[in-house]
Design an enzyme around this catalytic site. Structure first.
Site, PDB file in Angstrom:
ATOM      1  N   ALA A   1       0.859  -1.194   0.000  1.00  0.00           N
ATOM      2  CA  ALA A   1       0.000   0.000   0.000  1.00  0.00           C
ATOM      3  C   ALA A   1       0.891   1.238   0.000  1.00  0.00           C
ATOM      4  CB  ALA A   1      -0.888  -0.021   1.237  1.00  0.00           C
TER       5      ALA A   1
ATOM      6  N   GLY B   1       0.652  -5.047   1.109  1.00  0.00           N
ATOM      7  CA  GLY B   1      -0.458  -5.135   0.164  1.00  0.00           C
ATOM      8  C   GLY B   1      -0.044  -5.780  -1.150  1.00  0.00           C
TER       9      GLY B   1
ATOM     10  N   GLU C   1      -0.335  -9.339  -0.506  1.00  0.00           N
ATOM     11  CA  GLU C   1      -1.767  -9.638  -0.337  1.00  0.00           C
ATOM     12  C   GLU C   1      -2.469  -9.699  -1.701  1.00  0.00           C
ATOM     13  OE1 GLU C   1      -2.127  -6.471   2.771  1.00  0.00           O
ATOM     14  OE2 GLU C   1      -3.287  -8.019   3.780  1.00  0.00           O
TER      15      GLU C   1
ATOM     16  N   GLU D   1       3.771  -5.155   7.533  1.00  0.00           N
ATOM     17  CA  GLU D   1       2.892  -4.113   8.081  1.00  0.00           C
ATOM     18  C   GLU D   1       3.135  -3.863   9.563  1.00  0.00           C
ATOM     19  OE1 GLU D   1       1.999  -6.454   5.946  1.00  0.00           O
ATOM     20  OE2 GLU D   1       0.438  -5.758   4.577  1.00  0.00           O
TER      21      GLU D   1
HETATM   22  C1  LIG Z   1      -8.047   1.170   6.167  1.00  0.00           C
HETATM   23  C2  LIG Z   1      -7.068   1.010   5.064  1.00  0.00           C
HETATM   24  C3  LIG Z   1      -6.810  -0.427   4.771  1.00  0.00           C
HETATM   25  C4  LIG Z   1      -5.560  -0.559   3.993  1.00  0.00           C
HETATM   26  C5  LIG Z   1      -5.082  -1.955   4.061  1.00  0.00           C
HETATM   27  C6  LIG Z   1      -3.637  -1.899   3.847  1.00  0.00           C
HETATM   28  C7  LIG Z   1      -2.960  -3.215   4.021  1.00  0.00           C
HETATM   29  C8  LIG Z   1      -1.607  -3.105   3.465  1.00  0.00           C
HETATM   30  C9  LIG Z   1      -0.709  -2.337   4.060  1.00  0.00           C
HETATM   31  C10 LIG Z   1       0.613  -2.148   3.439  1.00  0.00           C
HETATM   32  O1  LIG Z   1       0.911  -2.651   2.386  1.00  0.00           O
HETATM   33  S1  LIG Z   1       1.672  -1.152   4.268  1.00  0.00           S
HETATM   34  C11 LIG Z   1       3.122  -1.158   3.261  1.00  0.00           C
HETATM   35  C12 LIG Z   1       3.847  -2.440   3.373  1.00  0.00           C
HETATM   36  N1  LIG Z   1       5.058  -2.371   2.614  1.00  0.00           N
HETATM   37  C13 LIG Z   1       6.218  -2.098   3.163  1.00  0.00           C
HETATM   38  O2  LIG Z   1       6.348  -1.939   4.345  1.00  0.00           O
HETATM   39  C14 LIG Z   1       7.378  -2.013   2.229  1.00  0.00           C
HETATM   40  C15 LIG Z   1       8.092  -0.706   2.406  1.00  0.00           C
HETATM   41  N2  LIG Z   1       9.158  -0.554   1.460  1.00  0.00           N
HETATM   42  C16 LIG Z   1      10.330  -1.200   1.578  1.00  0.00           C
HETATM   43  O3  LIG Z   1      10.553  -2.028   2.415  1.00  0.00           O
HETATM   44  C17 LIG Z   1      11.378  -0.830   0.591  1.00  0.00           C
HETATM   45  O4  LIG Z   1      11.098   0.447   0.127  1.00  0.00           O
HETATM   46  C18 LIG Z   1      11.514  -1.793  -0.611  1.00  0.00           C
HETATM   47  C19 LIG Z   1      10.196  -1.998  -1.306  1.00  0.00           C
HETATM   48  C20 LIG Z   1      12.070  -3.139  -0.129  1.00  0.00           C
HETATM   49  C21 LIG Z   1      12.516  -1.165  -1.618  1.00  0.00           C
HETATM   50  O5  LIG Z   1      13.724  -0.887  -0.933  1.00  0.00           O
HETATM   51  P1  LIG Z   1      14.827   0.045  -1.613  1.00  0.00           P
HETATM   52  O6  LIG Z   1      15.981   0.074  -0.661  1.00  0.00           O
HETATM   53  O7  LIG Z   1      15.063  -0.390  -2.985  1.00  0.00           O
HETATM   54  O8  LIG Z   1      14.170   1.480  -1.727  1.00  0.00           O
HETATM   55  P2  LIG Z   1      13.746   2.502  -0.590  1.00  0.00           P
HETATM   56  O9  LIG Z   1      14.790   3.542  -0.485  1.00  0.00           O
HETATM   57  O10 LIG Z   1      13.351   1.794   0.625  1.00  0.00           O
HETATM   58  O11 LIG Z   1      12.420   3.116  -1.206  1.00  0.00           O
HETATM   59  C22 LIG Z   1      12.473   3.897  -2.399  1.00  0.00           C
HETATM   60  C23 LIG Z   1      11.429   4.986  -2.284  1.00  0.00           C
HETATM   61  O12 LIG Z   1      10.152   4.380  -2.281  1.00  0.00           O
HETATM   62  C24 LIG Z   1       9.410   4.811  -1.168  1.00  0.00           C
HETATM   63  N3  LIG Z   1       8.542   3.698  -0.740  1.00  0.00           N
HETATM   64  C25 LIG Z   1       8.905   2.438  -0.539  1.00  0.00           C
HETATM   65  N4  LIG Z   1       7.838   1.693  -0.214  1.00  0.00           N
HETATM   66  C26 LIG Z   1       6.784   2.526  -0.218  1.00  0.00           C
HETATM   67  C27 LIG Z   1       5.399   2.356   0.039  1.00  0.00           C
HETATM   68  N5  LIG Z   1       4.880   1.142   0.360  1.00  0.00           N
HETATM   69  N6  LIG Z   1       4.615   3.416  -0.024  1.00  0.00           N
HETATM   70  C28 LIG Z   1       5.096   4.643  -0.361  1.00  0.00           C
HETATM   71  N7  LIG Z   1       6.409   4.868  -0.617  1.00  0.00           N
HETATM   72  C29 LIG Z   1       7.227   3.814  -0.552  1.00  0.00           C
HETATM   73  C30 LIG Z   1      10.463   5.142  -0.117  1.00  0.00           C
HETATM   74  O13 LIG Z   1       9.950   6.003   0.842  1.00  0.00           O
HETATM   75  C31 LIG Z   1      11.542   5.746  -0.976  1.00  0.00           C
HETATM   76  O14 LIG Z   1      11.176   7.064  -1.275  1.00  0.00           O
HETATM   77  P3  LIG Z   1      11.852   8.279  -0.498  1.00  0.00           P
HETATM   78  O15 LIG Z   1      11.344   8.207   0.908  1.00  0.00           O
HETATM   79  O16 LIG Z   1      13.332   8.056  -0.559  1.00  0.00           O
HETATM   80  O17 LIG Z   1      11.347   9.464  -1.214  1.00  0.00           O
END
Ligand SMILES: CCCCCCC/C=C/C(=O)SCCNC(=O)CCNC(=O)[C@H](O)C(C)(C)COP(=O)(O)OP(=O)(O)OC[C@H]1O[C@@H](n2cnc3c(N)ncnc32)[C@H](O)[C@@H]1OP(=O)(O)O
Length: 719
Positions: free
Chosen positions: A61, A100, A103, A123
């Site tokens: 997400a 997500g 999921e 999450e």
């Molecule tokens: C009532 C509402 C119901 C909603 C249900 C929701 C259920 C689901 C929830 C979720 O999915 S929560 C998100 C879960 N995902 C994560 O926790 C993954 C987070 N990301 C990472 O672990 C890493 O970014 C990566 C995917 C492994 C990639 O790593 P890498 O080292 O290659 O890059 P980064 O420097 O970490 O990230 C690059 C850039 O992307 C931004 N970013 C990463 N993931 C997300 C995301 N999920 N959403 C928004 N942005 C994301 C990260 O912040 C970086 O950007 P900057 O901060 O540098 O600008």
């Protein structure tokens, strides 16, 4: 958004497009809904593949949307529509399928992963649970124990482990999308009922109650007050005990509580703060994006005590060639054995070959002549370090970066002893250096942006949370620790006990209170520093004047314990007693309590009742106040830098977001008011005097933390 193409004549290929990680933003969700609908209604399409652009399936997400009003199609019905489709849908997983993203893949009928892909439901680390059906589908797919492990820890698994667990159906070393398309063609027309995970019961598990009780106990212990891991266990329990629809309802209820919690905000703040610190900037205007790091292929470590050994291991594990130098033969041999052992154990844990050949040991500093970067880790003594730096300047090839691992010494003074001060930076590692996540990269006024960029990049390669900070006594972390520890000492004088102070801090979420931590790290460390500062005097004087040193309140309690030889765990006595020297179980020490009573009597102090609230306010607000001074002085570029330092290096509970985030949550006006209150009671304690930045922020209406940067800049320009 999502792009749609028809490939191999009868496969609908849906590509998620939202760089950099294809997060499921409103536009992407809308794109998926539209393209799935298109594929399912196209009579020429027999099966569907979902993939992500640029070698990454989906990072989950869009976390940035969580703080705002969420619009666009919700995830749960979108995933249900995929699962209930009458054509096979195959997820082609490259890079990451997280949260997500996984999921979504679990809603597909089949999952094909590249061998280098990583999958997980992280999450929990954002203060949430997998609330798009993940907490209900994963246990049904892989069983309750494995799902509990993944969901409560948030750990990412490799494609190989995912295959073994049954999360994916096939792993490929080749083009994943091509493999998924081929697979999709092969399963077209097959019955999909067995592939709809939500319709499966959870695999049978004997002693379900006992299992959940055991896991809940373990999770409560390690959560240190975090609520998401507990909600994760409850959600999986619902999967194991309720029909799917009711389980989903439970998942929704639990998520509703987590979603708006302060803990979720704190943990999501930490996620972005950790990334923000990589975009470092210096007061000179030098920045991460305009400063090019030098390549580092070969590094050296000088001094192979505890720190030097850990640093050598951390460097070797990143694949660098390391020259490890220790002048005494016996110490060199001991260090070699210790380093080899650490490398072997680390390699075994990670399932790789140990980098034993990557380290060359030498007694001769001349051996470092051709390295790109040196980390000096000799004893914390400015004269010794200066001598080493002078030797290094004479020996190293031109341009070698000279780094000092120091926790408190003046980096600029050391730089000034070398002909090329622009090549000098501090690299403050935390023990054990190959394990601890934090690295403070300390720049002096003369450090070049390239030197800072190189040290920051090296830190990142070593897997550290690297934070660039200015040069001052104690840098950021230890400078803020000083008032925190001093307040704890003052509280003992006023009537608290080590047990009470530690309990308050541990209930707040620190893994160890200040006194247990002091026993672990050794009371003699601070004693040596205080002696160096001319603060330690013989303990015979009494009364208030004996507790004023250099014009401010001083507690000699730590010095008095050291004079008794009570150095903490290593001597078996400190603020607690231990069964034997080196033992780790802290026990109440009746001697210490009589000693405190006698000390108060000697100094005319009357013990009063102190509660947890006062412990937290005095210790934490003093620490936070120093953080505001640090921001005001420009030593840290922003509150995120301080918070990352505290969360990754000082045990600050992550679900409280770091000290500056915590101050923001408590309310700056409240922090100011309590500091003023304690300052009135203790006027001889300068660290309780509220910082002028805190006052100015409160006066300007207490802007939220993400606006402090602007406020600080504006305030500085008005000075
Ligand atoms: C009532 C509402 C119901 C909603 C249900 C929701 C259920 C689901 C929830 C979720 O999915 S929560 C998100 C879960 N995902 C994560 O926790 C993954 C987070 N990301 C990472 O672990 C890493 O970014 C990566 C995917 C492994 C990639 O790593 P890498 O080292 O290659 O890059 P980064 O420097 O970490 O990230 C690059 C850039 O992307 C931004 N970013 C990463 N993931 C997300 C995301 N999920 N959403 C928004 N942005 C994301 C990260 O912040 C970086 O950007 P900057 O901060 O540098 O600008």
């Amino acid at each position: 958004m999502a792009e749609y193409n028809r490939v191999s004549e009868c496969v609908g290929l849906i590509t998620l497009r939202n760089p950099p990680v294809n997060a499921l933003s409103a536009a992407v969700r809308q794109g998926i809904v539209d393209t799935v609908q298109r594929a399912l209604s196209d009579p020429n399409v027999k099966s569907v593949v979902i993939c992500g652009q640029n070698g990454i399936f989906c990072g989950g997400a869009d976390i940035k949307e969580f703080g705002s009003n969420m619009t666009g199609p919700p995830l749960i019905p979108m995933i249900h529509a995929i699962e209930s489709a009458n054509k096979p849908v195959v997820a082609a997983i490259e890079g990451s399928a997280l949260g997500g993203g996984l999921e979504l893949a679990l809603g597909c009928h089949y999952r094909i992963a590249h061998s280098k892909a990583r999958l997980g439901l992280p999450e929990v680390s954002l203060g949430l649970l997998p609330a798009a059906g993940g907490s209900q589908r994963l246990p049904r797919l892989i069983g309750v124990p494995a799902a509990l492990n993944l969901i409560t820890t948030g750990r990412h698994v490799t494609a190989a482990e995912a295959l073994q667990l049954g999360i994916v159906d096939q792993v490929t070393d080749h083009n994943t999308v091509a493999a998924a398309v081929k697979f999709a063609l092969s399963v077209a027309g097959r019955s999909l009922d067995p592939r709809r995970i939500s319709t499966h019961p959870c695999p049978q598990q004997p002693d379900l109650d006992a299992l959940f009780e055991e896991v809940m106990q373990k999770v409560r212990q390690s959560a240190r007050g975090a609520i998401a891991p507990i909600a994760c266990v409850q959600a999986v329990r619902a999967a194991a005990t309720l029909p799917y629809a009711q389980g989903m309802e439970r998942e929704r209820e639990l998520m509703a509580t987590l979603f708006t919690s302060g803990q979720a905000r704190a943990l999501q703040y930490c996620f972005f703060a950790e990334r923000a610190v990589g975009r470092w900037r210096m007061p000179s205007g030098a920045r991460w994006d305009t400063s090019k790091p030098r390549p580092v292929h070969k590094a050296a470590v000088i001094g192979l005590g505890t720190m030097g050994r850990g640093i050598t291991v951390a460097l070797a594990q990143t694949g660098l060639s390391v020259i490890a130098v220790e002048t005494q033969e016996k110490q060199l041999m001991e260090a070699k054995q210790a380093i080899s052992g650490m490398l072997e154990r680390g390699a075994k844990r990670r399932g790789v070959a140990p980098a034993l050949d990557g380290v060359i040991y030498s007694q001769n500093i001349q051996a470092v002549a051709d390295v790109d970067l040196v980390i000096e880790a000799v004893f914390e003594d400015i004269a010794l370090k200066t001598k080493v730096f002078q030797q290094l300047s004479a020996v190293c090839k031109p341009g070698t970066l000279l780094c000092t691992n120091t926790s408190a010494l003046d980096v600029d003074q050391l730089a000034s002893e070398t002909p090329n001060p622009e090549l000098v930076v501090g690299m403050h590692f935390f023990a054990p250096a190959h394990v601890m996540k934090l690295l403070e990269v300390v720049y002096g006024p003369r450090s070049s942006p390239q030197a800072v960029a190189t040290a920051m990049q090296l830190g990142k390669k070593m897997g550290k949370a690297s934070v660039a900070v200015g040069n001052c006594r104690g840098f950021v972390g230890n400078r803020m620790l000083k008032p925190y520890i001093e307040e704890a000492f003052f509280l003992l004088e006023e009537g608290a006990t080590p047990e009470l102070v530690d309990q308050a801090l541990e209930e707040f979420g620190f893994p160890m209170g200040v006194f247990r931590m002091s026993d672990l790290s050794g009371l003699d460390v601070g004693w040596r520093v205080r002696k160096g500062d001319g603060l330690v005097e013989p303990g015979t004087a009494s009364g208030r004047s004996a507790r004023i040193r250099q014009g401010r309140r001083y507690s000699p309690l730590g010095d008095l314990l050291c004079e008794e030889g009570h150095f903490g765990q290593k001597t078996g006595r400190g603020w607690y007693q231990y069964d034997k020297p080196g033992s780790r179980v802290a026990r109440f020490d009746p001697w210490l309590h009589s000693f405190l009573g006698a000390y108060r009597a000697q100094h005319g102090l009357v013990a009063r009742r102190i509660d947890h609230q006062e412990v937290l306010e005095r210790c934490l607000y003093a620490l936070i106040n120093e953080g505001f001074h640090i921001l005001d002085d420009g030593i840290a570029a922003g509150p995120e830098d301080i918070d990352v330092i505290y969360v990754s290096g000082y045990g600050w509970p992550r679900h409280r977001g770091g000290p500056m985030f915590y101050a923001n949550m408590v309310g700056l006006a409240k922090v100011l008011e309590r500091l003023e209150h304690y300052q009135q009671l203790h006027p001889e304690v300068p660290h309780l005097q509220p910082s002028s930045l805190l006052r100015r922020l409160v006066a300007s209406g207490s802007p939220p933390i993400h606006k402090w940067g602007e406020a600080i800049k504006k305030l500085h320009s008005q000075l």
